[in-house]
Design an enzyme around this catalytic site. Structure first.
Site, PDB file in Angstrom:
ATOM      1  N   HIS A 112      35.177  37.631  37.308  1.00 26.86           N
ATOM      2  CA  HIS A 112      34.653  38.591  36.328  1.00 26.86           C
ATOM      3  C   HIS A 112      34.484  37.877  34.993  1.00 26.86           C
ATOM      4  CE1 HIS A 112      38.915  38.538  35.290  1.00 26.86           C
ATOM      5  NE2 HIS A 112      38.508  38.881  34.075  1.00 26.86           N
ATOM      6  N   HIS A 121      33.052  33.583  29.915  1.00 31.56           N
ATOM      7  CA  HIS A 121      33.343  32.654  31.003  1.00 31.56           C
ATOM      8  C   HIS A 121      33.914  33.418  32.195  1.00 31.56           C
ATOM      9  CE1 HIS A 121      37.221  33.190  29.050  1.00 31.56           C
ATOM     10  NE2 HIS A 121      37.760  32.880  30.219  1.00 31.56           N
TER      11      HIS A 121
END
Length: 190
Positions: A45, A130
């Site tokens: 995620h 990220h």
């Protein structure tokens, strides 16, 4: 028996095709970059706001704010590089990063504002989108910045983003992140 207080965050999930492509590379990544703990593919995620623990009242207020807020329009993220956080000789986080996308930054700002308004104390570090792949470098190995920079990701790591999710963390389970509620950019309904 110790009970853990649930923690929550708001994030986005990459498309299944992106997850599958990263999984195809996992063996090669694990050989080149020997981190101790690799993230379960269903846990990939991008965090927009880490909320920490939350009362029912805070979560309800946040859900109301997100439902009332005109969220972003669909956009794409393109995962195109790898990186690390922590000391260079012994990094603590190994991640996949993406090309700069203004709509992602705007979405994060929207989520951050709603979360603050709902009473959450949020991190003040700059947003660095990220996707964590692994944690804790194996001490007996030497980390190579050059190998990291030379590792070529496939060009097709492009994910369509059309919703955000409220996740709950379950430290004792694998995968450990559960989607509690989803907010579509189209209709705000689960």
């Amino acid at each position: 028996m110790k009970t853990t207080i649930p923690h929550y965050f708001i994030g986005i999930k990459p498309d299944v095709q992106v997850i599958n492509e990263i999984e195809k590379m996992r063996k090669e990544l694990q050989i080149k970059f020997p981190f101790k703990r690799w993230v379960h593919p269903l846990d990939y995620h991008i965090t927009l706001a880490f909320l920490g623990s939350a009362s029912d009242e805070q979560r309800e207020k946040l859900q109301t704010l997100l439902n009332q807020s005109p969220l972003s329009t669909d956009f794409q993220i393109h995962i195109d590089h790898l990186g690390v956080f922590g000391q260079r000789q012994s990094p603590r986080i190994f991640w996949a990063g993406m090309k700069e996308e203004q709509k992602l930054v705007e979405l994060r700002n929207q989520v951050f504002a709603a979360s603050s308004k709902a009473g959450f104390q949020l991190e003040t570090r700059p947003f660095h989108p990220h996707m964590t792949l692994a944690r804790k470098w194996k001490e007996d190995s030497i980390f190579s910045e050059q190998e990291l920079n030379e590792f070529a990701l496939p060009k097709n790591l492009i994910s369509n983003i059309d919703s955000i999710h409220l996740f709950q963390t379950h430290m004792d389970k694998i995968p450990k992140y559960e989607i509690i509620k989803s907010y579509s950019f189209h209709n705000h309904k689960q």
